[in-house]
Design an enzyme around this catalytic site. Structure first.
Site, PDB file in Angstrom:
ATOM      1  N   GLU A  31      -6.768  -7.655  -1.001  1.00  0.00           N
ATOM      2  CA  GLU A  31      -7.379  -7.630   0.327  1.00  0.00           C
ATOM      3  C   GLU A  31      -8.856  -7.267   0.192  1.00  0.00           C
ATOM      4  O   GLU A  31      -9.192  -6.117  -0.092  1.00  0.00           O
ATOM      5  CB  GLU A  31      -6.689  -6.608   1.252  1.00  0.00           C
ATOM      6  CG  GLU A  31      -5.253  -6.945   1.578  1.00  0.00           C
ATOM      7  CD  GLU A  31      -4.639  -5.956   2.564  1.00  0.00           C
ATOM      8  OE1 GLU A  31      -5.406  -5.173   3.179  1.00  0.00           O
ATOM      9  OE2 GLU A  31      -3.406  -5.965   2.709  1.00  0.00           O
ATOM     10  N   GLU A  53       0.822  -1.221   0.000  1.00  0.00           N
ATOM     11  CA  GLU A  53       0.000   0.000   0.000  1.00  0.00           C
ATOM     12  C   GLU A  53       0.854   1.268   0.000  1.00  0.00           C
ATOM     13  O   GLU A  53       0.586   2.225   0.738  1.00  0.00           O
ATOM     14  CB  GLU A  53      -0.961  -0.002   1.198  1.00  0.00           C
ATOM     15  CG  GLU A  53      -2.020  -1.089   1.112  1.00  0.00           C
ATOM     16  CD  GLU A  53      -3.056  -1.007   2.218  1.00  0.00           C
ATOM     17  OE1 GLU A  53      -4.201  -1.403   1.970  1.00  0.00           O
ATOM     18  OE2 GLU A  53      -2.718  -0.541   3.331  1.00  0.00           O
TER      19      GLU A  53
END
Length: 567
Positions: free
Chosen positions: A208, A132
């Site tokens: 995710e 991320e």
């Protein structure tokens, strides 16, 4: 693998079938594998190779997420605290002090990973480039550096990035598959559109899909309805996307490894990483599991085998502490305190072969001769004592406290707890713990400190042999350690410890740190794996900061507010 480990498992249990590819995605926690600079640990619960090979043994392919930053609601996002000894450290950038440390770590990690890749006969089919980064985005040269660091060390499988809606546009790297992290169908549509425009027709993947969320001390227990989870998973599959469930099984932040968030206010994560996940903290099935099993079963084309039985749970007899040792009496059995003119933060303490202290508590002592207003920056929570009398706390909200009238020279003590370093956000460079800078009394800096490291590792307790403990008094002095025993039959089973009447502290059993408890909730029990129990007598030590209960109970049902267990 032995006892439950640190690797948090995601995705579907079972063996792969021709029409349903099953994967296990795993983070690698740098801070646990290199607790001291240049000293690596891949043993016991940190045996990465055994974990990957176990996934292969049960028919799973592995998606490896080696970081170096992993987030995962773990302290500092998995980065070692000793990095913060450098006052100019810039984490997650190409700052020389950071890349030199990453290079050494990757040398040791990839040596173990490379033979486990698919093209070498292993189960690893893909490797993530950092984690991320688009939502951090401090250095445009950083992600290309990580990509090259992986390739130069022999990573030859598919490389990918994963980003949420806040970072996807800035997280794309040339030659690396971009994937997405999300929780809603609306995000799926938005992010898929961007992926198509940014990288054309490429495999789509939700790295995710958040099946729940983590909890913070003093907050609610987060729950995501199982029907909503099924609807979103169905939509992701219908969109032609691969999917990882985050979390399939969350697990537990054993010890002091939980992370924290600090945006408008500091919030530390609870010990449990139950996450309202598909499997509970103890690995039990939930309504989400049942619905997703039926759904994936309908796609498999073949009947699914019956799921394994739950691990047995047991309630044991209540444990009554028999012995006691106040923190103040403990000090004389510890190593000599560090003497310093000024306070030293936890990471820069001259201990652990120059690597400072990563987790736990630090006690600062100095002498004062007058009352006044005490002020300073305490990270994260400091209990203030005049001699041995508690007069309050200093933390992010309370930065000043009045020292009452005293006579003559008096010992001022501050017991500071690292409640968890921030694991996500832009302020990870500022996560030093303890007393940060000077401590002032009426705006005059205090001098001449004695500093005790209270890391509460095994070596700490080895200094406290049974002859040093006292029988439990009617009125204990706090903070204090309490010692008792838990009697277990011939077949040790999982249980959950319930500390009604206790306020805030840490529990250790047979040398294993089960983690923090705190009566502000939402977590009300501590998961105790049966693998950490012995037949017969088991030693329990409790460190309680403020108020002790009379017993420690155990139960076969956790108390987290979750209402979706299938028993």
């Amino acid at each position: 693998m032995g006892a439950p480990g640190v690797y948090k498992r995601k995705n579907v249990r079972g063996r792969a079938s021709p029409s349903l590819l099953l994967r296990s995605a795993g983070y690698v926690p740098w801070n646990l594998h290199e607790p001291e600079r240049g000293k690596f640990d891949f043993s016991g619960n940190l045996d990465l190779e055994a974990f990957v090979l176990l996934a292969a043994e049960i028919g799973l392919w592995v998606i490896l997420r080696p970081g170096p930053y992993i987030c995962s609601e773990i302290d500092l996002g998995g980065l070692p605290s000793w990095l913060l000894q450098d006052p100019g450290m810039r984490l997650r950038t190409t700052y020389k002090g950071f890349t030199e440390a990453v290079d050494l770590y990757f040398d040791h990690l990839m040596y173990r990973v490379v033979p486990l890749q698919y093209k070498h006969g292993g189960p690893i089919i893909a490797v993530q480039v950092e984690n991320e980064y688009g939502s951090y985005n401090r250095d445009p040269a950083y992600m290309p550096y990580i990509k090259k660091a992986l390739e130069d060390r022999g990573i030859i499988e598919l490389l990918f990035t994963s980003d949420n809606k806040d970072g996807l546009k800035k997280g794309v790297v040339n030659g690396v598959l971009a994937t997405i992290n999300l929780q809603s169908q609306q995000e799926l549509q938005l992010l898929n559109t961007f992926l198509l425009s940014a990288q054309g027709i490429q495999p789509k993947m939700v790295t995710e899909y958040w099946t729940g969320w983590f909890d913070s001390w003093g907050g609610p227990h987060n729950i995501l309805d199982s029907s909503e989870v099924l609807e979103t998973v169905s939509a992701i599959v219908d969109a032609g996307s691969s999917i990882n469930l985050y979390m399939f099984h969350g697990g537990t932040n054993f010890g002091f490894i939980n992370g924290a968030m600090h945006f408008h206010e500091y919030k530390s994560d609870v010990t449990s990483y139950d996450y309202d996940a598909v499997l509970t903290e103890a690995g039990d099935y939930t309504a989400k599991y049942s619905k997703l099993r039926d759904f994936f079963g309908s796609l498999s084309g073949t009947p699914l085998p019956p799921p394994p039985d739950h691990l047995p749970k047991m309630s044991y007899e209540p444990m009554m502490p028999s012995f006691y040792l106040s923190l103040w009496d403990t000090l004389k059995y510890l190593e000599e305190p560090i003497k310093s003119e000024k306070p030293i933060n936890m990471e820069n303490l001259p201990i652990n072969n120059g690597n400072g202290q990563a987790f736990g508590y630090v006690l600062y002592e100095t002498t004062i001769a007058s009352s006044g207003v005490l002020s300073g920056l305490v990270c994260d929570r400091g209990q203030v004592f005049v001699n041995t009398v508690s007069i309050g706390f200093l933390d992010y909200k309370t930065t000043k406290i009045v020292i009452p009238l005293i006579q003559g020279y008096t010992v001022l003590r501050i017991l500071v707890e690292n409640r968890g370093r921030v694991n996500y956000g832009n302020n990870i460079d500022n996560q030093r713990k303890g007393l940060i800078g000077d401590l002032y009394l009426d705006n005059s800096p205090l001098k001449n400190f004695r500093i005790y490291s209270l890391d509460m590792k095994n070596g700490f307790f080895q200094r406290l042999d049974i002859h040093k403990w006292s029988t439990l008094p009617d009125t204990p002095t706090f903070p204090a350690f309490f010692l008792g025993s838990l009697s277990v039959g011939p077949n040790p089973s999982d249980t959950f410890l319930k500390l009604e009447g206790w306020e805030k502290g840490v529990v250790f059993i047979n040398g294993q740190n089960l983690g923090r408890y705190w009566n502000i909730g939402p977590q009300e029990t501590l998961y105790l794996p049966g693998a950490w129990l012995n037949k017969g007598i088991n030693q329990i030590i409790i460190f309680e900061e403020m108020m002790a209960g009379s017993v420690v109970q155990s139960t076969d049902i956790p108390h987290l507010g979750r209402n979706q267990y299938i028993h």
